[in-house]
Motif scaffolding. Sequence first.
Motif, PDB file in Angstrom:
ATOM      1  N   ASP A  10       2.344  87.866   6.726  1.00  0.00           N
ATOM      2  CA  ASP A  10       1.529  87.513   7.882  1.00  0.00           C
ATOM      3  C   ASP A  10       0.802  86.192   7.607  1.00  0.00           C
ATOM      4  N   PHE A  11       0.762  85.332   8.615  1.00  0.00           N
ATOM      5  CA  PHE A  11       0.048  84.068   8.452  1.00  0.00           C
ATOM      6  C   PHE A  11      -0.283  83.494   9.824  1.00  0.00           C
ATOM      7  N   ILE A  12      -1.138  82.466   9.812  1.00  0.00           N
ATOM      8  CA  ILE A  12      -1.519  81.740  11.018  1.00  0.00           C
ATOM      9  C   ILE A  12      -1.288  80.268  10.751  1.00  0.00           C
ATOM     10  N   THR A  13      -0.577  79.597  11.642  1.00  0.00           N
ATOM     11  CA  THR A  13      -0.431  78.148  11.496  1.00  0.00           C
ATOM     12  C   THR A  13      -1.513  77.466  12.332  1.00  0.00           C
ATOM     13  N   ILE A  14      -2.026  76.358  11.801  1.00  0.00           N
ATOM     14  CA  ILE A  14      -3.139  75.657  12.433  1.00  0.00           C
ATOM     15  C   ILE A  14      -2.791  74.179  12.582  1.00  0.00           C
ATOM     16  N   ASP A  15      -3.186  73.598  13.697  1.00  0.00           N
ATOM     17  CA  ASP A  15      -2.971  72.164  13.908  1.00  0.00           C
ATOM     18  C   ASP A  15      -4.145  71.591  14.697  1.00  0.00           C
ATOM     19  N   PHE A  16      -4.588  70.410  14.283  1.00  0.00           N
ATOM     20  CA  PHE A  16      -5.637  69.684  14.988  1.00  0.00           C
ATOM     21  C   PHE A  16      -5.093  68.379  15.551  1.00  0.00           C
ATOM     22  N   GLU A  17      -5.598  67.994  16.716  1.00  0.00           N
ATOM     23  CA  GLU A  17      -5.489  66.627  17.203  1.00  0.00           C
ATOM     24  C   GLU A  17      -6.898  66.049  17.174  1.00  0.00           C
ATOM     25  N   THR A  18      -7.027  64.768  16.812  1.00  0.00           N
ATOM     26  CA  THR A  18      -8.348  64.155  16.700  1.00  0.00           C
ATOM     27  C   THR A  18      -8.505  63.021  17.708  1.00  0.00           C
ATOM     28  N   ALA A  19      -9.757  62.787  18.088  1.00  0.00           N
ATOM     29  CA  ALA A  19     -10.061  61.757  19.079  1.00  0.00           C
ATOM     30  C   ALA A  19     -10.071  60.357  18.477  1.00  0.00           C
ATOM     31  N   SER A  20     -10.275  60.294  17.159  1.00  0.00           N
ATOM     32  CA  SER A  20     -10.349  58.995  16.487  1.00  0.00           C
ATOM     33  C   SER A  20      -9.875  59.160  15.054  1.00  0.00           C
ATOM     34  N   ALA A  21      -9.997  58.090  14.291  1.00  0.00           N
ATOM     35  CA  ALA A  21      -9.624  58.157  12.879  1.00  0.00           C
ATOM     36  C   ALA A  21     -10.605  58.992  12.070  1.00  0.00           C
ATOM     37  N   THR A  41      -1.083  79.538  15.822  1.00  0.00           N
ATOM     38  CA  THR A  41       0.039  80.433  16.110  1.00  0.00           C
ATOM     39  C   THR A  41      -0.003  81.579  15.114  1.00  0.00           C
ATOM     40  N   PHE A  42       0.109  82.792  15.631  1.00  0.00           N
ATOM     41  CA  PHE A  42      -0.091  83.998  14.833  1.00  0.00           C
ATOM     42  C   PHE A  42       1.259  84.647  14.522  1.00  0.00           C
ATOM     43  N   VAL A  43       1.506  84.884  13.239  1.00  0.00           N
ATOM     44  CA  VAL A  43       2.759  85.480  12.779  1.00  0.00           C
ATOM     45  C   VAL A  43       2.440  86.776  12.032  1.00  0.00           C
ATOM     46  N   LYS A  44       3.086  87.853  12.442  1.00  0.00           N
ATOM     47  CA  LYS A  44       2.888  89.153  11.793  1.00  0.00           C
ATOM     48  C   LYS A  44       4.255  89.788  11.555  1.00  0.00           C
ATOM     49  N   ASN A  45       4.456  90.274  10.340  1.00  0.00           N
ATOM     50  CA  ASN A  45       5.741  90.874   9.965  1.00  0.00           C
ATOM     51  C   ASN A  45       6.914  89.941  10.285  1.00  0.00           C
ATOM     52  N   ARG A  46       6.694  88.648  10.013  1.00  0.00           N
ATOM     53  CA  ARG A  46       7.711  87.594  10.194  1.00  0.00           C
ATOM     54  C   ARG A  46       8.099  87.397  11.655  1.00  0.00           C
ATOM     55  N   GLN A  47       7.241  87.822  12.576  1.00  0.00           N
ATOM     56  CA  GLN A  47       7.479  87.625  14.007  1.00  0.00           C
ATOM     57  C   GLN A  47       6.317  86.821  14.601  1.00  0.00           C
ATOM     58  N   ILE A  48       6.666  85.810  15.403  1.00  0.00           N
ATOM     59  CA  ILE A  48       5.634  85.039  16.083  1.00  0.00           C
ATOM     60  C   ILE A  48       5.096  85.859  17.252  1.00  0.00           C
ATOM     61  N   LEU A  49       3.790  86.137  17.225  1.00  0.00           N
ATOM     62  CA  LEU A  49       3.178  86.958  18.264  1.00  0.00           C
ATOM     63  C   LEU A  49       2.703  86.122  19.443  1.00  0.00           C
ATOM     64  N   GLU A  50       1.932  85.066  19.155  1.00  0.00           N
ATOM     65  CA  GLU A  50       1.408  84.242  20.242  1.00  0.00           C
ATOM     66  C   GLU A  50       0.875  82.930  19.692  1.00  0.00           C
ATOM     67  N   THR A  51       0.711  81.987  20.608  1.00  0.00           N
ATOM     68  CA  THR A  51       0.098  80.693  20.299  1.00  0.00           C
ATOM     69  C   THR A  51      -1.100  80.502  21.213  1.00  0.00           C
ATOM     70  N   LYS A  52      -2.203  80.058  20.621  1.00  0.00           N
ATOM     71  CA  LYS A  52      -3.404  79.753  21.400  1.00  0.00           C
ATOM     72  C   LYS A  52      -3.812  78.308  21.118  1.00  0.00           C
ATOM     73  N   SER A  53      -4.341  77.644  22.135  1.00  0.00           N
ATOM     74  CA  SER A  53      -4.863  76.294  21.919  1.00  0.00           C
ATOM     75  C   SER A  53      -6.107  76.083  22.760  1.00  0.00           C
ATOM     76  N   TRP A  54      -6.991  75.247  22.257  1.00  0.00           N
ATOM     77  CA  TRP A  54      -8.253  74.951  22.925  1.00  0.00           C
ATOM     78  C   TRP A  54      -8.499  73.453  22.887  1.00  0.00           C
ATOM     79  N   LEU A  55      -8.889  72.882  24.009  1.00  0.00           N
ATOM     80  CA  LEU A  55      -9.394  71.517  24.017  1.00  0.00           C
ATOM     81  C   LEU A  55     -10.842  71.541  23.556  1.00  0.00           C
TER      82      LEU A  55
END
Length: 201
Positions: free
Chosen positions: A2-13, A24-38
């Motif tokens: 089980d793991f969670i992948t994380i990614d950021f976008e930045t407004a500047s340097a 993105t949430f992975v459980k038992n080697r299956q992708i469950l869902e992806t969430k994103s927030w501005l």
Amino acid sequence: MDFITIDFETASADRNSPCEIGLTFVKNRQILETKSWLIKPIYNRFDYFNILIHGIRPEDVADKPEFPELWREILPLIENQFLIAHNASFDMSVLRKTLETYQIPFPSLNYSCSYIFSKKVWQGLPGYDLKTLCSINNINLNHHRAGADSRATAELALKAFDVAEVLCTDDFPEKLKTTIGQLYIGGYSPSVSKRVYKPKR
């Protein structure tokens, strides 16, 4: 695995300027869902170069929550979990610098870097950026939006684990030649390539 992948976008340097986060949430080697927030970054100041990359503009986030407000929702999702990022040195530094800016304690979590372990799994490629690796592995990618990048990273990690026969995080040092990084209250240790010492003749 089980793991969670994380990614950021930045407004500047500046690393303390996240304008979007994807999980993105992975459980038992299956992708469950992806969430994103501005996220409304501090001072809501954007560099033109960053806008060219991800297309997010100040007006897109003007009415969005700033990081401390959003953190109350995100912290329970990632606390004490295992995170993976592609080029984790960037994404984890965004997390650390932003928490430091708002004087928020670090969470406790473990993490690894798919950029680093992909070099061990698929040796000899012309590049190890997310776009190249997704193209080689037939993974769809709407690049440079946090949700899409986190999902592509999850698919890439699952393929890497299949190739390297990784069953759990205990396999990382031996099968992926990669250490597990840690974030904890007061500090961190990075995820890095595990050095392989060749016997001297």
